[in-house]
Design an enzyme around this catalytic site. Structure first.
Site, PDB file in Angstrom:
ATOM      1  N   SER A  24      29.035  19.791 -11.896  1.00  0.00           N
ATOM      2  CA  SER A  24      28.034  20.713 -12.436  1.00  0.00           C
ATOM      3  C   SER A  24      28.514  22.145 -12.290  1.00  0.00           C
ATOM      4  O   SER A  24      29.295  22.461 -11.375  1.00  0.00           O
ATOM      5  CB  SER A  24      26.707  20.545 -11.674  1.00  0.00           C
ATOM      6  OG  SER A  24      25.795  21.575 -12.001  1.00  0.00           O
TER       7      SER A  24
ATOM      8  N   TYR B  14      22.244  19.913  -3.774  1.00  0.00           N
ATOM      9  CA  TYR B  14      22.863  19.557  -5.056  1.00  0.00           C
ATOM     10  C   TYR B  14      24.137  20.365  -5.273  1.00  0.00           C
ATOM     11  O   TYR B  14      25.194  19.811  -5.592  1.00  0.00           O
ATOM     12  CB  TYR B  14      21.868  19.819  -6.183  1.00  0.00           C
ATOM     13  CG  TYR B  14      22.391  19.511  -7.571  1.00  0.00           C
ATOM     14  CD1 TYR B  14      22.392  18.208  -8.047  1.00  0.00           C
ATOM     15  CD2 TYR B  14      22.870  20.522  -8.403  1.00  0.00           C
ATOM     16  CE1 TYR B  14      22.858  17.912  -9.322  1.00  0.00           C
ATOM     17  CE2 TYR B  14      23.337  20.243  -9.677  1.00  0.00           C
ATOM     18  CZ  TYR B  14      23.328  18.942 -10.134  1.00  0.00           C
ATOM     19  OH  TYR B  14      23.800  18.657 -11.396  1.00  0.00           O
TER      20      TYR B  14
END
EC number: 1.1.1.-
Length: 269
Positions: free
Chosen positions: A154, A167
């Site tokens: 990401s 995350y």
């Protein structure tokens, strides 16, 4: 001279004869990756937790003539990961060309509010699953003579994005894992790269992000829009092609320019 894994010069832009495992392939980026690899000729096995969704996708893929098989698996479970790789090994006679670690999740909270359970869940789903599946796949990838691992990371693993510190930590670690494996397994003719999407329209992003977040994402993206899953999948497929045989250890963002955008004035003085 680049190694072609026996595929031949005329197959530099084809995945014909190759085998692939894509985790989380029933929707979003994973679904797009399954279709991209299958369109290029690969035999693809994919897994997800929801059997109903998997069967729906499988019928669609079969109607398109794709060579796809499926199985139910929760990759946050170590035992289920082992079973998944046993299934893949049996399907493909102990050889695997492509592993796409796509599954990911997040819990959005301020860092001070995370529990130990939150930490363990996100770590197991995002980082531990990618690490363990890569471990399990190593002998199969090596046996194929031409292996490629792609980690779906990401932009939050490259720059700060306020979508949760756990995350972001897992995605940053995945990028470093790609670098480490690229060097450690190069002698086995296994390449490893990391793909880092920004805001991509998927069921996951639709569930987690409201319209205000989306507007902010668009505002900070030079291309002025969010991305689509089928704008990520071509890069994943390219990294698996024989024509990408000298590309390894890279972290590549698919982000409309978001991660390189500093401070942009609306009008120049």
């Amino acid at each position: 001279m680049a190694k072609e894994g026996g595929l031949g010069e005329n197959s530099r832009w084809s995945l014909g004869g190759m085998t692939a495992l894509v985790t989380g392939g029933s929707k979003g980026i994973g679904e797009a990756v399954v279709e991209e690899l299958a369109m290029l000729g690969a035999k693809v096995h994919t897994c997800a937790r929801d059997e109903t969704q998997l069967q729906e996708r499988l019928r669609e893929w079969q109607a398109k003539g794709f060579q796809v098989t499926t199985s139910v698996c929760d990759v946050s479970s170590r035992d289920q990961r082992v079973k998944l790789m046993e299934t893949v090994s049996s399907l493909y006679q102990g050889k695997l060309n492509i592993l796409v670690n796509n599954v990911g999740t997040s819990i959005f909270k301020p860092t001070t509010e995370y529990t130990a359970e939150d930490f363990s869940f996100v770590m197991a789903t995002n980082l531990e699953s990618a690490f363990h599946l890569s471990q399990l796949a190593h002998p199969l990838l090596k046996a194929s003579g031409s292996g490629s691992i792609v980690l779906i990371s990401s932009a939050a693993g490259v720059v700060h994005v306020n979508v949760g510190s756990i995350y972001g930590a897992t995605k940053g670690a995945m990028n470093q894992l790609a670098r480490n494996l690229a060097c450690e397994w190069a002698s086995d003719n296994i390449r490893t790269n990391s793909v880092c999407p920004w805001y991509i329209t998927t069921p996951l992003s639709n569930d987690f992000f409201d319209e205000e977040f989306k507007k902010e994402a668009v505002r900070t993206t030079p291309m002025g829009r969010v991305g689509e899953a089928n704008e990520v999948s071509p890069l994943v497929a390219f990294l698996c092609l024989p024509s990408a045989s000298y590309i390894t250890g890279q972290t590549i963002c698919v982000d409309g320019g978001a991660t390189v955008n500093g401070f942009s004035f609306k009008t120049m003085p």
